[in-house]
Scaffold this active site. Structure first.
Site, PDB file in Angstrom:
ATOM      1  N   LYS A 218       0.821  -1.207   0.000  1.00 30.71           N
ATOM      2  CA  LYS A 218       0.000   0.000   0.000  1.00 30.71           C
ATOM      3  C   LYS A 218       0.865   1.272   0.000  1.00 30.71           C
ATOM      4  O   LYS A 218       0.420   2.325  -0.446  1.00 30.71           O
ATOM      5  CB  LYS A 218      -0.926   0.015   1.212  1.00 30.71           C
ATOM      6  CG  LYS A 218      -1.837  -1.201   1.348  1.00 30.71           C
ATOM      7  CD  LYS A 218      -2.835  -1.304   0.214  1.00 30.71           C
ATOM      8  CE  LYS A 218      -4.002  -2.233   0.517  1.00 30.71           C
ATOM      9  NZ  LYS A 218      -3.634  -3.663   0.596  1.00 30.71           N
TER      10      LYS A 218
HETATM   11  C1  LIG Z   1      -4.266  -4.806   0.212  1.00 28.04           C
HETATM   12  C2  LIG Z   1      -3.471  -6.021   0.138  1.00 28.04           C
HETATM   13  C3  LIG Z   1      -3.722  -7.013  -0.820  1.00 28.04           C
HETATM   14  C4  LIG Z   1      -4.881  -6.922  -1.786  1.00 28.04           C
HETATM   15  O1  LIG Z   1      -4.719  -5.883  -2.732  1.00 28.04           O
HETATM   16  P1  LIG Z   1      -5.972  -5.330  -3.551  1.00 28.04           P
HETATM   17  O2  LIG Z   1      -5.462  -4.188  -4.313  1.00 28.04           O
HETATM   18  O3  LIG Z   1      -6.976  -4.938  -2.517  1.00 28.04           O
HETATM   19  O4  LIG Z   1      -6.457  -6.452  -4.397  1.00 28.04           O
HETATM   20  C5  LIG Z   1      -2.889  -8.107  -0.868  1.00 28.04           C
HETATM   21  N1  LIG Z   1      -1.872  -8.245   0.008  1.00 28.04           N
HETATM   22  C6  LIG Z   1      -1.602  -7.327   0.951  1.00 28.04           C
HETATM   23  C7  LIG Z   1      -0.480  -7.559   1.885  1.00 28.04           C
HETATM   24  C8  LIG Z   1      -2.376  -6.178   1.039  1.00 28.04           C
HETATM   25  O5  LIG Z   1      -2.093  -5.256   1.973  1.00 28.04           O
END
Ligand SMILES: *Cc1c(COP(=O)(O)O)cnc(C)c1O
Length: 494
Positions: free
Chosen positions: A112
């Site tokens: 993120k």
């Molecule tokens: C948010 C997240 C995901 C999923 O990503 P999306 O964009 O919501 O599909 C997968 N792995 C981790 C560690 C995340 O923080």
């Protein structure tokens, strides 16, 4: 070419990129989608010689066309700096037949950070551009990782406040500690008695309630979103796919134009949608492999054309993917419906009313670039363990879900193309689950104590992000029911 952003539920609403970033969600609950996907205007060879920051500019300038070169470059420079613990920002690591694209080298050790370290800068720039005279209130629902990354990005940023809602019993101990220790007068962290889908729906409801908007507007505030429903999250995520391709090319692992598969551990469908946009920009991506955990709505959707969230919600060892309503899928639905807002709106209404919708066979044909798979928790553990035993490389449970699906795909399809597995979190963020996999006999203790042992086994430094919160004071203790979310917001803004 100017790219503008259209509401997936109302084709008459079209706004500039800076407005789309400021608003977050379009009117009536729709999402903004680019009116056209621009083509890369540099050759793959040229791109392969670029740094992460240079690549970011080449991609983002094509989508955020009302930002000036100077503005964009400033945002990029502020975002991708020493906050990341490696100069390459997103390293590629080879292990057991695939490349792992490590997107967890930012301040909160999950992917993120790739978008949320730049979003505050884009938003402040957009506010100036649009002469916004209100304070921006970021409302965020998190399955664990977005919350901390958004807090880290927005804490102390003048002209903004941020409120994060997370499922009280649905995140890892380290994820929770990261959030509740957040400093900054403009931050509020709230645990809700409910799951992520309920947190997300609650936030969306506040966004699409005109009376509430007006109420806070009178107090000098406006809402925006740091979730991947904001196009300002999605565009920066396209960058690392282009960058990864460039690295493979520069290192001679592929020839220019060779197809590369992208394997993405998926929850809200933001990350993989960015890969899909990269492909449509002309990046030679083969299959878009969508990996789910036991909450496998997307796997079922790709197989049958039916999206059905009416099922048991499973709390898994990959909590950031414990999601039954993948918001960003709406953007794909809109596209495969021939960019028909009316069709999309009808399906989304069915989803809201019945929890289910079905696409037509014609729409389903448009999904041929996608492959859906899932890995259950037992397999996830086995994947982490097997990779560690063979190579010494340790991956987190989310990444392992993707690695598990890739393994199934490779066996079934015989596809020999180079594949990149998107590594979305540091194993240290989920130390308990990771230790259960690689040293099942380990002594049960809290996740913080386990990070030391993990450090010994993996031979990797404990990240700064973990050290920092170990002894940090708890600053947030608010817990509320789903129905009380709006009142909590009111209280904070009073
Ligand atoms: C948010 C997240 C995901 C999923 O990503 P999306 O964009 O919501 O599909 C997968 N792995 C981790 C560690 C995340 O923080």
């Amino acid at each position: 070419m100017e790219v503008r952003y259209r509401n997936t539920r109302d084709e008459n609403e079209v706004v500039a990129s800076s407005e789309a970033i400021l608003k977050g969600l379009a009117d009536g609950g729709g999402l903004y989608v680019p009116t056209a996907i621009p083509a890369l205007d540099k050759s793959l060879r040229e791109l392969s010689g670029m740094t992460y920051q240079e690549t970011a500019y080449e991609v983002m300038k094509l989508f955020l066309t009302d930002f000036s070169e100077e503005e964009l470059k400033r945002c990029i420079a502020c975002a991708y700096d020493e906050k990341f613990d490696t100069e390459t920002i997103a390293p590629l690591v080879y292990a057991e037949g695939a490349y792992y694209l490590e997107l967890f080298h930012g301040p909160t050790i999950a992917f993120k950070d790739m978008a949320l370290s730049i979003l505050p800068h884009l938003m402040i720039t957009a506010a100036k551009k649009n002469q916004l005279d209100k304070e921006i209130v970021i409302l965020t629902a998190t399955s664990g990782d977005t919350g901390k990354a958004a807090l880290a990005g927005f804490a102390g940023v003048k002209g903004t406040r941020i409120i994060v809602f997370y499922p009280k019993d649905g995140v890892s101990p380290i994820q929770e500690r990261q959030m509740v220790t957040q400093a900054g007068d403009n931050t509020l962290v709230v645990g809700i008695r409910g799951n992520f889908d309920q947190a997300q729906s609650g936030v969306k409801q506040m966004f699409s309630d005109p009376a509430f908007q007006e109420e806070i507007g009178r107090q000098g505030f406006c809402f925006s979103s740091a979730n991947s429903i904001n196009i300002g999250r999605l565009v920066p995520q396209i960058v690392y796919y282009v960058y990864a391709y460039g690295r493979l090319l520069a290192e001679g692992k592929i020839a220019e134009g060779d197809k590369v598969n992208m394997v993405v551990p998926t929850g809200n469908f933001g990350n993989i949608l960015a890969a899909y946009y990269a492909k449509r920009m002309g990046l030679p991506i083969g299959r878009l492999i969508c990996a789910s955990n036991e909450n496998k709505v997307l796997y079922d959707f790709f197989r049958t054309g039916v999206y059905d969230k009416n099922r048991e919600f499973v709390l898994t060892t990959s909590p950031s993917m414990d999601i039954l309503i993948s918001s960003n899928l709406e953007r794909l639905i809109y596209t495969i419906a021939g960019e028909d807002a009316a069709v999309n709106k009808k399906l989304m209404r069915e989803l809201a009313e019945t929890g289910r919708y079905e696409i037509t066979p014609e729409m389903q044909k448009e999904l041929r670039d996608f492959y859906g798979g899932f890995t259950d928790q037992t397999q996830t553990k086995e994947v982490i363990c097997a990779l560690y035993e063979k190579t010494g490389y340790v991956i987190d449970p989310h990444t392992a879900v993707a690695a598990g699906v890739y393994e199934q795909y490779r066996r079934k399809s015989g596809d020999g193309n180079v594949s990149v597995i998107v590594s979305t979190a540091s194993p240290f963020k989920f130390a308990g689950s990771v230790m259960d996999a690689i040293e099942p006999e380990h002594k049960r203790c809290d996740d913080f104590a386990l990070t030391e042992r993990l450090h010994d086994l993996a031979g990797v430094e404990v990240p700064r992000a973990v050290e920092e919160i170990k002894n940090a004071p708890i600053r947030h203790q608010t817990v509320c029911e789903v129905e009380q979310m709006a009142d909590v917001v009111r209280g904070f803004l009073r």
